[in-house]
Structure formats: C-alpha cells, structure tokens
Write a protein that holds these residues in place. Structure first.
Motif, PDB file in Angstrom:
ATOM      1  N   PRO A  87      32.542  93.160  49.511  1.00  0.00           N
ATOM      2  CA  PRO A  87      31.419  94.084  49.700  1.00  0.00           C
ATOM      3  C   PRO A  87      31.264  94.446  51.173  1.00  0.00           C
ATOM      4  N   THR A  95      22.792  89.663  44.047  1.00  0.00           N
ATOM      5  CA  THR A  95      22.538  90.863  43.243  1.00  0.00           C
ATOM      6  C   THR A  95      22.560  90.560  41.746  1.00  0.00           C
ATOM      7  N   CYS A 150      30.732  91.994  54.441  1.00  0.00           N
ATOM      8  CA  CYS A 150      31.210  90.638  54.153  1.00  0.00           C
ATOM      9  C   CYS A 150      32.633  90.476  54.692  1.00  0.00           C
ATOM     10  N   TYR A 171      27.869  98.900  40.777  1.00  0.00           N
ATOM     11  CA  TYR A 171      27.638  97.688  41.559  1.00  0.00           C
ATOM     12  C   TYR A 171      28.917  97.383  42.320  1.00  0.00           C
ATOM     13  N   TYR A 189      26.773  87.284  48.405  1.00  0.00           N
ATOM     14  CA  TYR A 189      26.167  88.607  48.233  1.00  0.00           C
ATOM     15  C   TYR A 189      26.075  88.960  46.746  1.00  0.00           C
ATOM     16  N   ALA A 190      27.183  88.733  46.009  1.00  0.00           N
ATOM     17  CA  ALA A 190      27.196  89.060  44.588  1.00  0.00           C
ATOM     18  C   ALA A 190      26.172  88.235  43.820  1.00  0.00           C
ATOM     19  N   GLU A 208      29.883  95.410  44.491  1.00  0.00           N
ATOM     20  CA  GLU A 208      30.304  94.031  44.706  1.00  0.00           C
ATOM     21  C   GLU A 208      31.265  93.543  43.621  1.00  0.00           C
ATOM     22  N   GLY A 210      31.155  87.164  50.342  1.00  0.00           N
ATOM     23  CA  GLY A 210      31.120  88.113  49.236  1.00  0.00           C
ATOM     24  C   GLY A 210      30.497  87.515  47.988  1.00  0.00           C
TER      25      GLY A 210
END
Length: 302
Positions: free
Chosen positions: A136, A152, A139, A212, A148-149, A214, A145
């Motif tokens: 992403p 979300t 990152c 999305y 972050y995922a 990611e 990453g």
C-alpha cells in the motif's frame, strides 16, 4: 513442445469459476467451445475442494480439444470442508497428478504451442503466487503493509488456509516458483511469441482499480514486472481480481478473464460465462476496463 491446434480453432480463456456457488456451477455445465479445435485456458480459482475441481476440469476437458489449467489461491486452500487435507506443495502436486489423469495441461508440463489462428505462440501456464511486494502507498515493508491492511479490515483468507509447507512462508514459495519458472521461460525459442497464463497479473497496473488497494499485496510480485516484455508475450492472461477487462501495458495486451461471484456478475451487462478470445485477437478489442471504484467488497475472501 508443439501441439497442433487445427486450422479454425480459438484460444479461449476463463477464470475464477468458483463453482461452490450453484449458479456458477450451472455456468460450467452450459459452457461449450465455439469449434471442435478450441483450446481453453483456465486461470485458477475453480473451487476450494478437490472434488469440485475434478468435476469442473473433467467436464471442460471432455468438450475442448485442450484444457490448460493454472492454480489460483482457492485451489491451494486447505479448506475444512474438503476431504483432502493436504497442505502447500503436497496439495499442489496432488492437483497436478489429478490434472494429468484428466489430460489437462499444468504448469509442470511441457508448454504447448498454439498453431491455430493468431499463432504460433507458446502457451505457458505459470504458477507463481505472490510475495507481498505490491505494498500500500506509504508502506515500505510487509509488516507495515499488513498492519495497514488489518487497520482497514481487508485481510485475505489465504492468511488462514493457504499453507506454504514445506516452505517457511508464502513469499519463500513464491520466490522459488519465480526462479524455476524464469529458467524455463528463458529456454524457450526466441523466435516464438508467448501467451503467459497466471492466476495473478504479472504487473501491478491491473490492481490500480481495486476498491481496497491494500488487497494488491495478495495479487502478485514485482519480480515479474518485465516478463511480458522479456518473454515476448502477445497476451498476458490472468484472473483473481474479479474485474474482467482488457488493458494494454507497454504494448502488451493483458486480459482479466474472471467470472467471479454471483453478486458480482449479476449486475454486469454481458453473459457471465462468456469465454474470452485470446487468439485470434478479436477485431476492435480495446480496453474494456471497469470504472474506478469497481472491485471487491470489504471482507471478500478471494
């Protein structure tokens, strides 16, 4: 290496059949070639259970002159509902053995040559996986990453049911597959173009339309970003994204050939079981791209 295709056949493709859904199974039951010489490329995600995969490939191989299969992530799942509980490489090898009994070409077999209209071209089925390198924005590492995922709420089900045994990680398995496949592709005759078939796109650009972004971490590897040029691809065939469309990248046609889940294909204007022409190229084929924002729903388990 050469397999004759006859004079009037089509090289067709489909992916992400997901026949665990009754509506999608019905699509396969109705699927037919256009001519007796047609080949069919099946770019992964037939189903999660060995029995379902066997049924679909047996059905299709009985109708098409040649069926070429590559695994998606769903075939590699060790799903609780499957009677075959093999993991990782052992599961993949079990599926390859099954395909050979059915006469279906796999990434472990000699690459056939399409000699029909639009050919000759080497049809190269690939099994490469992913290595989390489609990170992403912002990152720099897999850990960043994944964090972050997780924030979300978009985590691929692979993290729970796609096991890399005996490799220590999915990315290690991916690196091994890339190295071996790169060696095989480099040995191909330089005077023949290729049709590269993989469940995941070989370049990141098709993931740009994901709702999305990611989720791109589970969609390929940067290690193959130049393969469409290095290995003379006429067409790069893939699935996984459930966004069927044609794009062009650095002069090479990329075909996303997914069926997807019923909730995804019902709103589309065209028939969901349309077999995509790979060769010969359809006159007027252009970018059939979906508008930005089309993509996966939160919590999808592709």
């Amino acid at each position: 290496m050469r397999s004759t295709a006859g004079g009037h056949g089509n090289l067709l493709a489909i992916s992400d059949l997901h026949i665990g859904y009754a509506e999608n199974r019905t699509l396969v039951e109705k699927m037919r070639p256009h001519t007796d010489d047609d080949w069919l490329l099946v770019a992964g995600d037939v189903s999660e259970t060995v029995a379902d995969i066997h049924w679909a490939l047996e059905t299709l191989s009985g109708r098409f002159r040649k069926v070429v299969w590559v695994p998606g992530n769903h075939e590699l799942w060790t799903h609780p509902k499957d009677t075959v509980q093999l993991r990782g490489v052992a599961r993949y090898e079990h599926l390859v053995a099954m395909c050979r009994e059915l006469g279906v070409t796999t990434p472990e077999d000699p690459y056939p040559v399409w000699d029909g209209p639009g050919g000759p071209a080497v049809v190269a089925p690939l099994f490469l996986l992913y290595d989390y390198s489609f990170l992403p924005p912002g990152c720099a590492t897999k850990d960043e990453g994944m964090a972050y995922a997780e924030g979300t709420g978009v985590i691929c089900t692979d993290e729970h049911v796609l096991h890399p045994d005996p490799y220590p990680s999915r990315e290690a398995w991916c690196r091994a597959r890339v190295a071996e496949t790169e060696r095989r592709l480099a040995e191909l005759p330089e005077d023949l173009p290729t049709v590269l078939v993989n469940h995941y796109p070989l370049d990141r650009h098709p993931t740009d339309v994901l709702r999305y972004p990611e989720f791109a971490m589970w969609c390929g590897t940067r290690l193959t970003a130049d393969w469409h040029r290095r290995f003379r691809a006429q067409v790069m065939v893939y699935g996984h994204l459930h966004i069927p469309r044609t794009t062009h990248h650095e002069g090479v046609r990329f075909e996303e050939v997914s069926v997807g889940y019923p909730r995804e294909w019902r709103p589309r204007p065209g028939p969901p079981d349309t077999l995509r022409h790979v060769l010969p190229m359809e006159v007027g084929t252009g970018d059939r791209g979906a508008a930005p924002g089309i993509g996966r729903d939160r919590g999808d388990t592709r």
